[in-house]
Design a protein around this motif. Structure first.
Motif, mmCIF file in Angstrom:
data_model
loop_
_atom_site.group_PDB
_atom_site.id
_atom_site.type_symbol
_atom_site.label_atom_id
_atom_site.label_comp_id
_atom_site.label_asym_id
_atom_site.label_seq_id
_atom_site.Cartn_x
_atom_site.Cartn_y
_atom_site.Cartn_z
ATOM 1 N N UNK A 140 4.734 3.992 2.929
ATOM 2 C CA UNK A 140 4.056 2.590 2.036
ATOM 3 C C UNK A 140 4.307 1.626 3.230
ATOM 4 N N UNK A 141 3.318 0.836 3.151
ATOM 5 C CA UNK A 141 3.324 -0.604 3.829
ATOM 6 C C UNK A 141 3.407 -1.752 3.050
ATOM 7 N N UNK A 142 3.888 -2.791 3.408
ATOM 8 C CA UNK A 142 4.198 -4.070 2.644
ATOM 9 C C UNK A 142 3.979 -5.441 3.571
ATOM 10 N N UNK A 143 3.632 -6.350 3.134
ATOM 11 C CA UNK A 143 3.484 -7.484 3.822
ATOM 12 C C UNK A 143 4.783 -8.580 3.750
ATOM 13 N N UNK A 144 5.662 -8.109 3.178
ATOM 14 C CA UNK A 144 6.951 -8.942 3.143
ATOM 15 C C UNK A 144 8.278 -8.026 3.317
ATOM 16 N N UNK A 197 0.759 -1.223 -0.002
ATOM 17 C CA UNK A 197 -0.064 -0.089 -0.240
ATOM 18 C C UNK A 197 1.003 1.182 0.137
ATOM 19 N N UNK A 198 0.683 2.067 -0.908
ATOM 20 C CA UNK A 198 1.475 3.449 -1.166
ATOM 21 C C UNK A 198 0.540 4.498 -0.641
ATOM 22 N N UNK A 199 0.766 5.469 0.131
ATOM 23 C CA UNK A 199 0.062 6.449 0.633
ATOM 24 C C UNK A 199 0.781 7.610 0.132
ATOM 25 N N UNK A 200 -0.084 8.711 -0.315
ATOM 26 C CA UNK A 200 0.437 10.052 -1.009
ATOM 27 C C UNK A 200 1.026 11.074 0.408
ATOM 28 N N UNK A 201 0.834 10.664 1.642
ATOM 29 C CA UNK A 201 1.204 11.683 2.473
ATOM 30 C C UNK A 201 1.852 10.808 3.688
ATOM 31 N N UNK A 202 2.685 11.389 4.348
ATOM 32 C CA UNK A 202 3.437 10.801 5.487
ATOM 33 C C UNK A 202 2.461 9.959 6.567
ATOM 34 N N UNK A 203 2.962 8.955 7.074
ATOM 35 C CA UNK A 203 2.326 8.360 8.313
ATOM 36 C C UNK A 203 1.087 7.674 8.026
ATOM 37 N N UNK A 204 0.994 6.980 6.621
ATOM 38 C CA UNK A 204 -0.059 6.161 6.263
ATOM 39 C C UNK A 204 -1.349 7.252 6.039
ATOM 40 N N UNK A 214 -4.130 9.728 -0.104
ATOM 41 C CA UNK A 214 -4.792 8.797 -1.080
ATOM 42 C C UNK A 214 -3.769 7.462 -1.030
ATOM 43 N N UNK A 215 -4.420 6.326 -1.146
ATOM 44 C CA UNK A 215 -3.762 5.112 -0.982
ATOM 45 C C UNK A 215 -4.007 4.299 -2.377
ATOM 46 N N UNK A 216 -2.874 3.372 -2.570
ATOM 47 C CA UNK A 216 -3.067 2.683 -3.776
ATOM 48 C C UNK A 216 -2.352 1.610 -3.486
#
Length: 141
Positions: free
Chosen positions: A81-85, A46-53, A56-58
């Motif tokens: 961004x956040x990822x599961x791996x 998940x990629x966020x357009x602003x800091x700290x999640x 807009x999210x993609x």
């Protein structure tokens, strides 16, 4: 039959050496199993357009198991961004085809979350990193 103190000392060293080898091999096999189980079956980011999640999210998913796919981003701004791996290398590019010089590269070895990066990018490439497992070399005595 009488044994000297040096004989008992050598026997004690041999027993300690064998015990150390058995516990080290058991620990390394359990850590290998833990790394294999920790990897997800399906990659998700998940990629966020602003800091700290925030912003807009993609959401990006890799279903076909590609080892180094490239995705276009919906927003030019990447704040977090956040990822599961955690065993991946994430590279952001200013171009839309993941070519040229990267804007930023992140190695997520211990964390699956980057909460404040604030860069501009049009595409992202993700490369799976294989865990390095050091094996002991045993020489015959």
């Amino acid at each position: 039959m009488r044994f000297s103190i040096s004989y008992y000392f050598k026997l004690l060293l041999l027993i300690t050496f064998i015990y150390t080898l058995s516990t080290a091999s058991a620990a390394s096999s359990s850590s290998v199993k833990g790394v294999r189980e920790a990897r997800p079956r399906q990659f998700r980011m998940q990629i966020f357009s602003r800091p700290y999640s925030k912003g807009n999210v993609q959401t990006i998913r890799a279903i076909n198991g590609a080892s180094s796919p490239c995705w276009n981003l919906s927003s030019k701004r990447v704040g977090s961004y956040e990822l599961n791996d955690p065993l991946v290398k994430v590279t952001f590019y200013r171009s839309s085809d993941c070519n040229g010089a990267p804007s930023a590269t992140y190695y997520n070895q211990h964390s699956s979350k980057q909460s404040h990066i604030s860069i501009k990018a049009r595409s992202v490439s993700v490369l799976k990193v294989k865990p390095v497992i050091l094996k002991e070399q045993h020489k015959d005595l």
